[in-house]
Scaffold this motif. Structure first.
Motif, PDB file in Angstrom:
ATOM      1  N   GLY A 104      -5.681  -0.260   9.522  1.00  0.00           N
ATOM      2  CA  GLY A 104      -5.411   0.987  10.328  1.00  0.00           C
ATOM      3  C   GLY A 104      -4.384   1.704   9.098  1.00  0.00           C
ATOM      4  O   GLY A 104      -4.689   3.163   8.349  1.00  0.00           O
ATOM      5  N   ARG A 105      -3.678   1.137   8.717  1.00  0.00           N
ATOM      6  CA  ARG A 105      -2.577   1.576   7.797  1.00  0.00           C
ATOM      7  C   ARG A 105      -3.612   1.588   6.248  1.00  0.00           C
ATOM      8  O   ARG A 105      -3.336   2.421   5.256  1.00  0.00           O
ATOM      9  N   GLU A 106      -4.834   0.720   6.477  1.00  0.00           N
ATOM     10  CA  GLU A 106      -5.473   1.055   4.322  1.00  0.00           C
ATOM     11  C   GLU A 106      -6.275   2.484   4.956  1.00  0.00           C
ATOM     12  O   GLU A 106      -6.845   3.285   3.646  1.00  0.00           O
ATOM     13  N   ARG A 144       7.981   7.737   5.597  1.00  0.00           N
ATOM     14  CA  ARG A 144       8.223   7.353   4.473  1.00  0.00           C
ATOM     15  C   ARG A 144       7.110   6.660   3.459  1.00  0.00           C
ATOM     16  O   ARG A 144       6.916   6.599   2.152  1.00  0.00           O
ATOM     17  N   GLU A 145       6.988   5.272   4.033  1.00  0.00           N
ATOM     18  CA  GLU A 145       5.895   4.998   3.783  1.00  0.00           C
ATOM     19  C   GLU A 145       4.846   4.791   2.615  1.00  0.00           C
ATOM     20  O   GLU A 145       3.876   4.539   2.153  1.00  0.00           O
ATOM     21  N   LEU A 146       4.166   5.634   4.224  1.00  0.00           N
ATOM     22  CA  LEU A 146       2.713   6.625   3.994  1.00  0.00           C
ATOM     23  C   LEU A 146       2.574   7.356   2.787  1.00  0.00           C
ATOM     24  O   LEU A 146       2.058   7.582   1.926  1.00  0.00           O
ATOM     25  N   LEU A 147       3.983   8.063   2.548  1.00  0.00           N
ATOM     26  CA  LEU A 147       4.444   9.083   1.224  1.00  0.00           C
ATOM     27  C   LEU A 147       3.894   8.035   0.119  1.00  0.00           C
ATOM     28  O   LEU A 147       3.671   8.264  -0.719  1.00  0.00           O
ATOM     29  N   PHE A 148       4.759   7.239   0.201  1.00  0.00           N
ATOM     30  CA  PHE A 148       5.675   6.314  -1.277  1.00  0.00           C
ATOM     31  C   PHE A 148       3.621   5.884  -1.339  1.00  0.00           C
ATOM     32  O   PHE A 148       3.685   6.172  -2.743  1.00  0.00           O
ATOM     33  N   GLY A 245       7.076  -5.612  -3.527  1.00  0.00           N
ATOM     34  CA  GLY A 245       8.170  -5.270  -3.059  1.00  0.00           C
ATOM     35  C   GLY A 245       8.359  -4.527  -1.932  1.00  0.00           C
ATOM     36  O   GLY A 245       8.893  -4.596  -1.052  1.00  0.00           O
ATOM     37  N   ALA A 246       6.733  -4.317  -1.381  1.00  0.00           N
ATOM     38  CA  ALA A 246       6.178  -3.679  -0.504  1.00  0.00           C
ATOM     39  C   ALA A 246       6.319  -4.802   0.381  1.00  0.00           C
ATOM     40  O   ALA A 246       6.584  -4.237   1.759  1.00  0.00           O
ATOM     41  N   VAL A 247       6.105  -5.791   0.573  1.00  0.00           N
ATOM     42  CA  VAL A 247       5.867  -6.679   1.103  1.00  0.00           C
ATOM     43  C   VAL A 247       7.146  -7.181   1.510  1.00  0.00           C
ATOM     44  O   VAL A 247       7.133  -7.295   2.966  1.00  0.00           O
ATOM     45  N   LEU A 248       8.033  -7.112   0.974  1.00  0.00           N
ATOM     46  CA  LEU A 248       9.226  -7.499   1.149  1.00  0.00           C
ATOM     47  C   LEU A 248       9.917  -6.339   2.535  1.00  0.00           C
ATOM     48  O   LEU A 248      10.664  -7.061   3.496  1.00  0.00           O
ATOM     49  N   ARG A 283      16.279   4.223   2.432  1.00  0.00           N
ATOM     50  CA  ARG A 283      15.661   5.068   3.644  1.00  0.00           C
ATOM     51  C   ARG A 283      15.391   3.958   4.441  1.00  0.00           C
ATOM     52  O   ARG A 283      15.676   4.525   5.896  1.00  0.00           O
ATOM     53  N   GLU A 284      14.406   2.896   4.623  1.00  0.00           N
ATOM     54  CA  GLU A 284      14.011   2.497   5.447  1.00  0.00           C
ATOM     55  C   GLU A 284      14.878   1.542   5.578  1.00  0.00           C
ATOM     56  O   GLU A 284      15.070   1.215   6.887  1.00  0.00           O
TER      57      GLU A 284
END
Length: 361
Positions: A104-106, A144-148, A245-248, A283-284
């Motif tokens: 779904g994220r992909e 925020r994650e989607l945008l990044f 970093g995104a995984v962390l 932010r997260e």
């Protein structure tokens, strides 16, 4: 309240930033020549996405590499009509819910990338977040994650297109898929044990070109596939560090992700990807801390001199502001430290048993 517009006059990244800052709940419908997509938001979180045939595509993607039977995946989706618990619905049919969320994220990352690059299409926003009757799939991530991630894809798309300019290129796996690899990597490696035309691979998977080419490019960079006719692709250390970093961050290891940010900023502070990721992590992290320390909760300090000496001077200064009458939001405003550092100190005091949290009357 409903808002309509076009993505040429109001670019998608700006609209997403507005939704994020407003912590909106509702449905964002995006329409363009490639179709239509809906994002279901809850207080700034993208809980699910929907588009025509999406559940069928997810079932197909999991069945092609034999990760799950397509019928089981579809049965689990049907179960969602009877239970709001996504994990329970998929567990009941032997399907890992995290795989479904990953796909779904992909879909969202690819769609947002395509829309941002095209700069065309229309949007319709409504505060009705009802998913009934929609072909929705859970995604569970912040705006925020989607945008990044989508902006990072946009920034790196030029390198991907340069390495994989045409669909006639042939892709062949150099190693078998491994459970430790990202899901899309596993799927592509499983499907390219024998050489596959890039265009045929994309059509068989049923996903967008930007998604397939990006993942093939990552595998090419990691030397896990070979692509006939593709130029030599050098590893991009910044991209690799950002992915780690995104995984962390997704695992809630915000301090570790912050260390990754600090090292990247020190090496190249001008890189937009790095600056955006640093803002995202902060932010997260703040949002996660507020989940444990709601703004209106009133902390009360428990006197323990032996424990206070273990604090750093700046932490003792923040602890000294805790009066038993100020709530968390007031303490953040009164603190000389940044919001994140203040919240981290309050969380540390709470973990040490030095704070008692009381709800406002």
């Amino acid at each position: 309240m409903a808002i309509h517009g076009d993505l040429f006059s109001y670019p998608l990244p700006e609209f997403l930033q507005w939704l994020d800052s407003s912590r909106k709940t509702g449905t964002l419908q995006l329409s363009w020549e490639a179709g239509e997509r809906k994002l279901f938001l809850l207080s700034g979180q993208v809980g699910a996405t929907a588009s025509e045939g999406l559940r069928g595509r997810v079932a197909r993607l999991l069945s092609l590499p034999k990760l799950a039977a397509g019928t089981r995946v579809l049965a689990a989706f049907d179960e969602l009509a009877r239970t709001p618990d996504v994990d329970a619905a998929f567990d009941a049919h032997g399907v890992q819910a995290r795989w479904v969320r990953d796909l779904g994220r992909e879909e969202l990352f690819a769609a947002m990338t395509d829309l941002t690059i095209a700069g065309q299409g229309t949007f319709h926003w409504t505060e009705d977040a009802d998913r009934t009757g929609e072909d929705w799939v859970p995604s569970d991530m912040s705006i925020r994650e989607l945008l990044f991630e989508s902006l990072r894809w946009v920034d790196e798309q030029g390198d991907v297109d340069k390495a994989l300019p045409i669909d006639a290129l042939s892709v062949k796996a150099l190693s078998p898929p491994s459970p430790s690899q990202p899901l899309m990597h596993r799927i592509i490696l499983a499907l390219t044990t024998t050489p596959q035309n890039l265009g045929r691979l994309r059509l068989s998977m049923g996903v967008s070109r930007s998604s397939v080419t990006r993942r093939v490019h990552e595998l090419l960079r990691a030397k896990l596939v070979e692509v006939d006719g593709a130029p030599q692709v050098e590893a991009d250390p910044v991209a690799e560090m950002l992915e780690k970093g995104a995984v962390l961050m997704r695992e809630g290891q915000y301090d570790a992700a912050g260390i990754v940010c600090a090292s990247l900023l020190a090496s190249d502070p001008a890189d937009r990807r790095v600056r955006e990721f640093a803002r995202l992590v902060q932010r997260e992290h703040v949002a996660a801390l507020y989940a444990d320390l709601p703004p209106l909760v009133v902390p009360q300090l428990i006197q323990a001199p032996h424990a206070m000496v273990m604090l750093k001077p700046e932490e003792r200064q923040i602890a000294g502001l805790v009066s038993g009458t100020w709530d968390v939001s007031t303490l953040v405003l009164a603190s000389p430290a940044r919001e994140l550092e203040t919240l981290k100190t309050l969380a540390k005091l709470h973990r040490m048993g030095l704070l008692q949290l009381t709800l406002p009357r």
